[in-house]
Design an enzyme around this catalytic site. Structure first.
Site, mmCIF file in Angstrom:
data_model
loop_
_atom_site.group_PDB
_atom_site.id
_atom_site.type_symbol
_atom_site.label_atom_id
_atom_site.label_comp_id
_atom_site.label_asym_id
_atom_site.label_seq_id
_atom_site.Cartn_x
_atom_site.Cartn_y
_atom_site.Cartn_z
ATOM 1 N N CYS A 1 0.670 3.159 3.145
ATOM 2 C CA CYS A 1 2.081 2.802 3.090
ATOM 3 C C CYS A 1 2.883 4.093 3.044
ATOM 4 O O CYS A 1 2.723 4.898 2.105
ATOM 5 C CB CYS A 1 2.322 1.978 1.828
ATOM 6 S SG CYS A 1 4.047 1.557 1.548
ATOM 7 N N CYS B 1 6.192 3.177 9.628
ATOM 8 C CA CYS B 1 5.888 2.157 8.612
ATOM 9 C C CYS B 1 4.699 1.382 9.159
ATOM 10 O O CYS B 1 4.690 0.999 10.336
ATOM 11 C CB CYS B 1 7.092 1.239 8.410
ATOM 12 S SG CYS B 1 6.721 -0.279 7.487
HETATM 13 N N1 DGL Z 1 4.230 -0.690 5.104
HETATM 14 C C1 DGL Z 1 5.045 0.169 4.328
HETATM 15 C C2 DGL Z 1 5.275 1.529 4.927
HETATM 16 O O1 DGL Z 1 4.411 2.011 5.635
HETATM 17 C C3 DGL Z 1 6.190 -0.396 3.543
HETATM 18 C C4 DGL Z 1 6.979 -1.511 4.097
HETATM 19 C C5 DGL Z 1 7.845 -2.079 2.992
HETATM 20 O O2 DGL Z 1 7.257 -2.676 2.083
HETATM 21 O O3 DGL Z 1 9.065 -1.902 3.037
HETATM 22 O O4 DGL Z 1 6.277 2.144 4.705
#
Ligand code: DGL
Length: 287
Positions: A76, A198
């Site tokens: 993430c 993301c």
């Molecule tokens: N999948 C996450 C990232 O790579 C976060 C997405 C979220 O929860 O806002 O930033």
């Protein structure tokens, strides 16, 4: 060669990190993985850094204590930006891998030197991202777009009762955000490379390709992160080179939120059966 059969922990605010898990499993087929989706608290991208840090520490502590992980991949970008430094300080002996938007790899791909970056508001607003951008800004022009609502719509697109509305919302947001960045294509001045900053956005790659055409390169981080994890484990003598006779090692997918949503995502994107998914204990579900 030493061998360490303990699992590797992988976590994300929700289902986005499944795109990284897929690459990890391909790169490290002898390893066991425990994936934790903090769906109950997704999206992280529009929450405070303090909140994200607290969740990250609670999840790391849980995976260490209950699943005895030998390494943790923070799949993430938002949680990495908010918490990776504290995590390293708290767990100096843990093999830890974080993610950052692939600005540097994008430099090697762009001919027009005009690069788009889509990420969450949390990532874009972080000091870590500001430092990353400053380190490459003299080499190309970057259009950075915070994509409020997009990770949430992607989460919702896996829930049968919300899928249709979520799909329409995804189409609307992709249109709005790409338009705001500028003109995409391969002509001079066009944005020819788009960084998916993301992990959720990897699951709308096809929609983006349709919108932007075949000349634009989409850059994500799953494969480089999987290779980095492999190198880190090898250097630390933590690989599990055990024989699997070609069969993938079992994996466990845990959620703090809706089990049906995780099951649907795991089936749709990784072809995994529902029984690999389970709910985490209530203690980890609360904020
Ligand atoms: N999948 C996450 C990232 O790579 C976060 C997405 C979220 O929860 O806002 O930033």
């Amino acid at each position: 060669m030493t061998s360490d059969p303990r699992p590797i922990g992988v976590f994300d605010s929700g289902i986005g990190g499944l795109s990284v898990l897929q690459a990890l499993q391909k790169e490290l087929p002898h390893e066991r993985f425990v994936y934790l989706a903090d769906n109950a608290h997704a999206p992280y991208g529009e929450k405070s850094e303090t909140f994200i840090r607290e969740r990250t520490h609670a999840i790391a502590d849980y995976l260490l204590a209950q699943h005895h992980i030998k390494a943790l991949v923070v799949a993430c970008n938002t949680a990495t930006a908010a918490a990776i430094h504290e995590l390293r300080a708290r767990h100096p002996a843990l093999a830890l891998v974080g993610l950052e938007p692939a600005l540097k790899p994008a430099l090697g791909l762009s001919h027009t030197r005009h690069i788009g970056v889509m990420a969450t508001r949390g990532t874009v607003a972080s000091d870590k991202f500001a430092r990353l951008l400053a380190s490459v800004q003299s080499e190309a022009h970057f259009e950075v777009q915070a994509c409020n609502g997009l990770a949430l719509a992607i989460e919702q697109s896996t829930l049968p009762d919300q899928a249709e509305a979520a799909q329409a919302q995804i189409a609307h947001l992709l249109q709005t955000y790409t338009q705001a960045m500028g003109c995409f294509g391969s002509a001079p001045g066009d944005i020819d490379t788009l960084v998916l900053g993301c992990t959720h956005y990897v699951f709308v790659e096809n929609d983006l390709r349709q919108l932007l055409g075949p000349d634009v390169q989409l850059v994500s981080t799953g494969e480089p992160v999987a290779r980095q994890t492999q190198r880190l484990l090898a250097a630390a003598g933590l690989l599990n080179p055990g024989k699997t006779n070609g069969a993938a090692q079992p994996m466990r997918l845990l959620t703090t939120g809706d089990l049906q949503g995780l099951r649907a995502a795991a089936q749709r994107w990784l072809g995994l059966p529902p029984e690999v998914c389970e709910a985490v204990p209530a203690a980890l579900q609360g904020a």
